[in-house]
Design an enzyme around this catalytic site. Structure first.
Site, PDB file in Angstrom:
ATOM      1  N   GLU A   1      76.351  60.017  64.759  1.00 16.37           N
ATOM      2  CA  GLU A   1      75.225  59.244  64.233  1.00 16.37           C
ATOM      3  C   GLU A   1      74.479  58.432  65.288  1.00 16.37           C
ATOM      4  O   GLU A   1      73.252  58.274  65.216  1.00 16.37           O
ATOM      5  CB  GLU A   1      75.713  58.289  63.119  1.00 16.37           C
TER       6      GLU A   1
ATOM      7  N   GLU B   1      83.862  61.832  57.731  1.00 13.50           N
ATOM      8  CA  GLU B   1      84.248  60.659  56.945  1.00 13.50           C
ATOM      9  C   GLU B   1      84.968  61.065  55.665  1.00 13.50           C
ATOM     10  O   GLU B   1      85.888  60.372  55.214  1.00 13.50           O
ATOM     11  CB  GLU B   1      83.012  59.811  56.640  1.00 13.50           C
TER      12      GLU B   1
ATOM     13  N   GLY C   1      79.198  62.467  57.745  1.00 14.93           N
ATOM     14  CA  GLY C   1      79.825  62.279  56.444  1.00 14.93           C
ATOM     15  C   GLY C   1      80.914  63.287  56.153  1.00 14.93           C
ATOM     16  O   GLY C   1      81.858  62.999  55.413  1.00 14.93           O
TER      17      GLY C   1
ATOM     18  N   ALA D   1      76.012  64.057  56.033  1.00 14.36           N
ATOM     19  CA  ALA D   1      75.073  63.626  55.003  1.00 14.36           C
ATOM     20  C   ALA D   1      73.790  64.446  55.093  1.00 14.36           C
ATOM     21  O   ALA D   1      73.392  64.896  56.173  1.00 14.36           O
ATOM     22  CB  ALA D   1      74.758  62.143  55.159  1.00 14.36           C
TER      23      ALA D   1
END
Length: 262
Positions: free
Chosen positions: A131, A111, A108, A63
């Site tokens: 994270e 993910e 992300g 992200a």
């Protein structure tokens, strides 16, 4: 230049996250574009999607932290919810979505891989959910999908320590069905897999993906009921008539593109 490159070849479309200067970080624009392009590919009857990252260093480093910095809880919840919905749309796509992972895939980015049907990994792929080291937690489905793919204990270890998976370890653990390939062969290998799927009955492929999605959370008996209905439609459909005839006549099947949803 678009943040997501789109290249169609026959029944396959390749989507390239095009932010190499930011290690292909996923901001809202990129995430929305990926989900929209996957949906568009399915809507026009394409048979498979490949997602990769521009350049040689990263599939996606995660992200975009610059976008997330300074958000209050309400704005953060809205942003995370949109990301989860986009990744769920990719996961539920009626055509397979193959991740061609060419380098770093963190946060992300990892993910996104988990939301795809399956990945093909370069030998230089490196994946993880780091994270917790930033005082954050995965927010685009990592806490839910990773345990389903690798098991609770392995997932807990990876998320709690931020440990990265290299391509060989990911293959050993069952994250990918294929041994890692040389970076120069990555896209060709992903396209070969996509072409192989594209040659199957498209309605059968859609039915299998739908049954797999149900199986993630449904009890076995409920999943079997869905499978029964889908299998019965397949047996009685024109697509299986062509497939069986081609098998008996020892020729390649010629499957028509589906019209409308399954």
């Amino acid at each position: 230049m678009s943040v997501v490159g789109v290249e169609s070849t026959g029944d396959i479309v390749t989507l390239t996250i095009n932010r190499p200067e930011a290690f292909n970080a996923l901001d809202g624009e990129v995430i929305g574009a990926l989900a929209a392009e996957v949906g568009a590919a399915a809507a026009v009857g394409l048979r498979a999607v490949i997602i990769t990252g521009a350049g040689e260093k990263a599939f996606s480093a995660g992200a975009d932290l610059k976008e997330l910095a300074g958000m209050g809880p309400d704005q953060a919840q809205e942003t995370i919810t949109r990301g989860q919905q986009a990744f769920r749309a990719i996961e539920q796509a009626p055509i397979p979505v193959i991740a061609a992972v060419n380098g770093l895939a963190l946060g992300g980015g990892f993910e996104l891989i988990l939301a795809c049907t399956f990945p093909v990994l370069s030998t230089k792929a490196s994946m993880g959910l780091p994270e917790s080291g930033l005082g954050l937690i995965p927010g685009y489905g990592g806490t839910q999908r990773l345990p389903r793919v690798l098991g609770e204990k392995v997932a807990a270890h990876l998320m709690l320590t931020g440990t990265r998976l290299d391509a060989d370890r990911a293959y050993t653990l069952g994250l990918t069905p294929l041994p890692p390939v040389d970076p120069t062969e990555l896209l060709a290998t992903a396209k070969a897999m996509a072409d192989k799927i594209a040659a199957q009955g498209p309605l059968a492929v859609r039915a299998i993906l739908r049954a797999l999605d149900v199986s993630r959370d449904a009890p076995v008996d409920s999943g079997l009921a869905v499978e029964t209905g889908l299998a019965a439609l397949a047996v009685s459909g024109a697509e299986s008539g062509e497939g069986v005839a081609a098998f008996l006549e020892r020729r390649p099947a010629k499957f028509a593109n589906p019209e409308g949803p399954l």
